[in-house]
Design an enzyme around this catalytic site. Sequence first.
Site, PDB file in Angstrom:
ATOM      1  N   GLN A 227       0.824  -1.221   0.000  1.00 17.37           N
ATOM      2  CA  GLN A 227       0.000   0.000   0.000  1.00 17.37           C
ATOM      3  C   GLN A 227       0.854   1.265   0.000  1.00 17.37           C
ATOM      4  O   GLN A 227       0.449   2.299  -0.517  1.00 17.37           O
ATOM      5  CB  GLN A 227      -0.927   0.021   1.234  1.00 17.37           C
ATOM      6  CG  GLN A 227      -2.059  -0.982   1.195  1.00 17.37           C
ATOM      7  CD  GLN A 227      -1.705  -2.261   1.905  1.00 17.37           C
ATOM      8  OE1 GLN A 227      -0.538  -2.647   1.960  1.00 17.37           O
ATOM      9  NE2 GLN A 227      -2.694  -2.940   2.450  1.00 17.37           N
ATOM     10  N   ASP A 268      -7.019   1.182  12.096  1.00 17.50           N
ATOM     11  CA  ASP A 268      -8.237   0.424  11.772  1.00 17.50           C
ATOM     12  C   ASP A 268      -9.164   0.264  12.966  1.00 17.50           C
ATOM     13  O   ASP A 268     -10.357   0.041  12.813  1.00 17.50           O
ATOM     14  CB  ASP A 268      -7.862  -0.953  11.226  1.00 17.50           C
ATOM     15  CG  ASP A 268      -7.207  -0.797   9.869  1.00 17.50           C
ATOM     16  OD1 ASP A 268      -5.986  -0.550   9.831  1.00 17.50           O
ATOM     17  OD2 ASP A 268      -7.928  -0.847   8.862  1.00 17.50           O
ATOM     18  N   ASN A 278      -3.248  -1.243  13.486  1.00 14.87           N
ATOM     19  CA  ASN A 278      -3.029  -0.691  12.140  1.00 14.87           C
ATOM     20  C   ASN A 278      -2.276  -1.734  11.322  1.00 14.87           C
ATOM     21  O   ASN A 278      -1.953  -2.815  11.809  1.00 14.87           O
ATOM     22  CB  ASN A 278      -2.273   0.636  12.212  1.00 14.87           C
ATOM     23  CG  ASN A 278      -2.284   1.371  10.879  1.00 14.87           C
ATOM     24  OD1 ASN A 278      -3.332   1.457  10.220  1.00 14.87           O
ATOM     25  ND2 ASN A 278      -1.162   1.868  10.436  1.00 14.87           N
TER      26      ASN A 278
HETATM   27  O1  MRU Z   1      -5.463  -3.722   4.657  1.00 16.88           O
HETATM   28  P1  MRU Z   1      -5.785  -2.270   4.433  1.00 16.88           P
HETATM   29  O2  MRU Z   1      -5.096  -1.686   3.247  1.00 16.88           O
HETATM   30  O3  MRU Z   1      -7.259  -2.012   4.448  1.00 16.88           O
HETATM   31  O4  MRU Z   1      -5.178  -1.548   5.717  1.00 16.88           O
HETATM   32  C1  MRU Z   1      -5.314  -0.162   5.811  1.00 16.88           C
HETATM   33  C2  MRU Z   1      -4.628   0.408   6.998  1.00 16.88           C
HETATM   34  O5  MRU Z   1      -4.072  -0.289   7.809  1.00 16.88           O
HETATM   35  C3  MRU Z   1      -4.757   1.887   7.187  1.00 16.88           C
HETATM   36  O6  MRU Z   1      -3.620   2.402   7.778  1.00 16.88           O
HETATM   37  C4  MRU Z   1      -5.970   2.181   8.080  1.00 16.88           C
HETATM   38  O7  MRU Z   1      -7.101   1.548   7.574  1.00 16.88           O
HETATM   39  C5  MRU Z   1      -6.233   3.628   8.211  1.00 16.88           C
HETATM   40  S1  MRU Z   1      -6.854   4.295   6.716  1.00 16.88           S
HETATM   41  C6  MRU Z   1      -7.251   5.921   6.979  1.00 16.88           C
END
Ligand code: MRU
Length: 376
Positions: A227, A268, A278
């Site tokens: 990401q 999260d 997170n």
């Molecule tokens: O697996 P993902 O890409 O959904 O994980 C996203 C994250 O861990 C982000 O840091 C979190 O959702 C915060 S987004 C504002």
Amino acid sequence: MKIETLRWTHNKLEMIDQRILPASFEYLSYDSAAAVAEGIRSMVVRGAPAIGVAAAYGVALEALRLSAIPKPIPPLAPPLKGGGPVAGAALLPPRQGEGWGRDGFNAGLENGFTVLAASRPTAVNLFWALQRMRKVWESIATQSPQQIAQRLLAEAHEIHAEDIRINRAMGAFGAELLEDGARVLTHCNAGALATAGWGTALGVFRSAVEAGKKISVIADETRPFLQGARLTAWEMVQENIPVTLITDNMAGYMMAQGEVDAVVVGTDRVAANGDVANKIGTYMVAVLARRHNIPFYVACPLSTIDMSIASGKEIPIEERSVDEVKGFRDYHWAAEGVRIRNPAFDVTPAELVTGLITERGVVIQPNLEKLRRLFS
Ligand code: MRU
């Protein structure tokens, strides 16, 4: 460039396919709760707030779909004794807009909620959004399915718009924490792509730049789903915000060299005591930041705080497919037959968190008492 992660077009939800960014930029279209749930599960849309917004639209789409299904034609009545004519009423078409009856609508919508709730376990915004949509439904349960569907759609639009306003508010508070010229490390993607727009952690960077501060970003690659490399780097390049990409195992080196002034990440789910879940690897960054005396901030809308759980130990951690660790997409580099783990999130204990940046202000050294006060 304004990034519209989710948009409502021709009575359908469209979402940027984040699996193929930055090589391709494409919207996929969704028309039911099951389809949206699959979009969340397969990471077309990801990031806690964006998942919540998608789920709200998923409920609205399901209500619209169910309220438009014509009432099924009842089975033909058995022929009258002696071979008389078939009962005429059974052959009448359903009346326009009649739908398939309240029971069918209720059962179908309930199923939509269940399917969406099962899509991903960690980001609490998903359950927060479903709960909010359910409350709206319960408050107008006696209205017609068509009226309920329209009201649920209006609520999804409101959750969408509200998320951008909240990100802006967090951005303004967070920007004050960054010095002019700050070099800020982030992990994963907590940007416009992870929200309805602007972003949480990346929203703080955008707001700092908007306020005239010259900041630069260090983006962790964020194995295994990348990401950071694919999404955060792309967003910052689009905005002309200086960004340097590093692999996750370089963060300690950068800090030891004195090249990181602050860390800002998203989350999260935050437990009532301030523990932060997170993206996997965040805990490692927080430990390093403490070792090097670097402030570690978490950008966190109130919808991400789960006061129903006492500590991070209760946060469900998603385990994703081992294929993501084996290699990337179709290319596998790991030895065949090796055992693989793929926990997608970790928990950073509250004691390592310098501050939570919320839309109501910054909570320095979060704990139960301070979070309770935040909601009172
Ligand atoms: O697996 P993902 O890409 O959904 O994980 C996203 C994250 O861990 C982000 O840091 C979190 O959702 C915060 S987004 C504002």
